[in-house]
Design an enzyme around this catalytic site. Structure first.
Site, PDB file in Angstrom:
ATOM      1  N   THR A  55      -7.542  76.598 112.738  1.00  0.00           N
ATOM      2  CA  THR A  55      -7.341  75.977 111.578  1.00  0.00           C
ATOM      3  C   THR A  55      -6.112  76.742 110.992  1.00  0.00           C
ATOM      4  OG1 THR A  55      -9.329  75.239 111.049  1.00  0.00           O
ATOM      5  CG2 THR A  55      -8.235  75.503 109.263  1.00  0.00           C
ATOM      6  N   GLY A  96     -17.043  76.138 109.751  1.00  0.00           N
ATOM      7  CA  GLY A  96     -17.172  75.199 108.522  1.00  0.00           C
ATOM      8  C   GLY A  96     -18.636  74.842 107.999  1.00  0.00           C
ATOM      9  N   ARG A 111     -18.329  64.161 112.140  1.00  0.00           N
ATOM     10  CA  ARG A 111     -18.559  65.441 111.525  1.00  0.00           C
ATOM     11  C   ARG A 111     -17.198  65.806 110.726  1.00  0.00           C
ATOM     12  NH1 ARG A 111     -15.669  70.842 111.686  1.00  0.00           N
ATOM     13  NH2 ARG A 111     -17.465  72.349 111.169  1.00  0.00           N
ATOM     14  N   VAL A 112     -17.417  66.569 109.533  1.00  0.00           N
ATOM     15  CA  VAL A 112     -16.362  66.815 108.690  1.00  0.00           C
ATOM     16  C   VAL A 112     -16.861  68.519 108.386  1.00  0.00           C
ATOM     17  CG1 VAL A 112     -15.080  66.738 106.328  1.00  0.00           C
ATOM     18  CG2 VAL A 112     -15.695  64.719 107.546  1.00  0.00           C
ATOM     19  N   GLY A 113     -15.514  69.532 108.407  1.00  0.00           N
ATOM     20  CA  GLY A 113     -16.008  70.724 108.178  1.00  0.00           C
ATOM     21  C   GLY A 113     -15.377  71.155 106.692  1.00  0.00           C
ATOM     22  N   ASP A 114     -15.178  72.304 106.537  1.00  0.00           N
ATOM     23  CA  ASP A 114     -14.972  72.917 105.150  1.00  0.00           C
ATOM     24  C   ASP A 114     -13.559  72.761 104.746  1.00  0.00           C
ATOM     25  OD1 ASP A 114     -14.285  74.638 107.164  1.00  0.00           O
ATOM     26  OD2 ASP A 114     -13.919  76.281 105.622  1.00  0.00           O
ATOM     27  N   THR A 125     -10.992  79.829 106.930  1.00  0.00           N
ATOM     28  CA  THR A 125     -11.017  79.397 108.565  1.00  0.00           C
ATOM     29  C   THR A 125     -12.206  80.084 109.009  1.00  0.00           C
ATOM     30  OG1 THR A 125     -10.084  79.391 110.721  1.00  0.00           O
ATOM     31  CG2 THR A 125      -9.442  81.335 109.375  1.00  0.00           C
ATOM     32  N   GLY A 126     -13.045  79.180 109.761  1.00  0.00           N
ATOM     33  CA  GLY A 126     -14.335  79.749 110.152  1.00  0.00           C
ATOM     34  C   GLY A 126     -15.269  78.530 110.632  1.00  0.00           C
TER      35      GLY A 126
HETATM   36  N1  ASP Z   1     -13.255  75.531 109.378  1.00  0.00           N
HETATM   37  C1  ASP Z   1     -12.867  74.566 110.368  1.00  0.00           C
HETATM   38  C2  ASP Z   1     -13.985  73.386 110.614  1.00  0.00           C
HETATM   39  O1  ASP Z   1     -14.911  74.040 110.551  1.00  0.00           O
HETATM   40  C3  ASP Z   1     -12.844  75.287 111.938  1.00  0.00           C
HETATM   41  C4  ASP Z   1     -11.784  76.477 111.919  1.00  0.00           C
HETATM   42  O2  ASP Z   1     -11.479  77.123 110.756  1.00  0.00           O
HETATM   43  O3  ASP Z   1     -11.122  76.519 112.796  1.00  0.00           O
HETATM   44  O4  ASP Z   1     -13.751  72.502 110.754  1.00  0.00           O
END
Ligand code: ASP
Length: 313
Positions: free
Chosen positions: A180, A234, A208-211, A231-232
């Protein structure tokens, strides 16, 4: 007039020197430098933190090395579903999109949601209908096709796992990277802004949706406290409401930016297995770039100071 500051990230995870060639390392560093310079030139000329954030993220979205825009990972169905959000610390206005396809620069669409609709978050087909209305730039599948990402999807499918970004050896579960991208900025008027953009996770299913598109989890900005982009993993970042938690610790408990970031990233997230990191700036221009993974692509620049670029711990 205040001094300006800016920081960016290009993802966190298991990034080891051993798995990196000098050429690849240089390409990542150049990508980070181009992006931070795009943002900095706006701040230097008296532009807004908000414009600087959008401009730096556009550069990262256009760079296939990073998991956002071109270079975004494939979903289980072989698509690219993109999430992004942006927030203005001066008045807490924000915009976000989730699960949009074929949008060249999701961060600009998130901005359009903020500026040209009465909403904060638009998703999927509705968001794309809105994108047509505001003349967002669309690209076809060929633009988003990156062979490495396609190979990663095939590997992830073999192991029937949902994989966090552009790891080189998907069979080794320990090898995780989160690609990200994000930016935080403080302009000469003392205003903060933050933004985040991603393709999410390889082989993701069911919308699916992340943070990254969730204001308060992956992105937050408030002039009273700080600007944060995460980033991480989610799911864990959403459960921890990471970005807003940092702001709250500063606002209600008077923690410094560094104390708040360390508590959330190195303690609270670690306790629930939330791997990743973030970039943050406070209204005095202090920068924090904490991560609990092996590495995080990151860069920061303060007015009249040297550019910092880091990858490993
Ligand atoms: N945080 C992002 C997600 O979970 C992934 C990422 O940080 O690469 O969609």
């Amino acid at each position: 007039m205040n001094s300006y500051s800016i920081a960016i990230h290009g993802g966190a995870g298991t990034i080891s020197k051993n798995s990196m060639t000098p050429e690849k390392e240089l390409a990542y560093k150049n990508g980070l430098q181009d992006a931070i310079e795009a943002g900095e030139s706006i701040l230097k000329n008296g532009g807004t933190a908000f414009d600087a954030v959008e401009s730096a993220i556009i550069q990262l979205e256009n760079n296939p090395l990073f998991n956002a825009g071109k270079g975004a990972v494939f979903t289980h169905n072989g698509l690219h579903e993109l999430d992004a959000s942006i927030m203005n610390g001066v008045d807490l206005t924000a915009g976000a999109v989730a699960g949009v396809q074929h949008i060249k620069n999701p961060i600009s669409l998130a901005r359009a949601v903020m500026e040209q609709s009465e909403h904060v978050l638009l998703t999927g087909n509705g968001a794309m209908e809105f994108a047509k209305k505001v003349n967002a730039r669309f690209e076809n599948d060929d633009y988003f096709f990156v062979q490495l990402r396609y190979d990663q999807l095939q590997l992830a499918k073999q192991t029937d796992s949902m994989v966090l970004d552009h790891t080189e050896n998907l069979k080794e579960k320990s090898e995780k990277k989160f690609g990200t991208v994000g930016c935080v900025a403080l302009d000469q008027k003392g205003n903060l802004a933050a933004g985040t953009s991603t393709g999410g996770m390889t082989n993701k299913k069911y919308g699916r949706v992340g943070d990254s598109s969730i204001i308060g989890s992956g992105t937050y900005a408030n002039n009273k406290t700080c600007a944060v982009s995460c980033t991480g993993h989610g799911e864990l970042f959403m459960r921890s409401v990471v970005a807003y938690d940092i702001s709250c610790l500063m606002e209600y408990k008077n923690l410094s930016l560094k104390e708040a970031c360390d508590l959330v990233v190195m303690d609270k997230l670690v306790k629930i297995g939330g791997e990743g990191g973030l970039i943050a700036l406070d209204s005095k221009g202090h920068v924090a770039l904490p991560f609990n993974s092996d590495g995080m692509y990151r860069a920061s620049k303060k007015e009249n100071e040297e550019l910092f670029i880091g990858i490993y711990k």
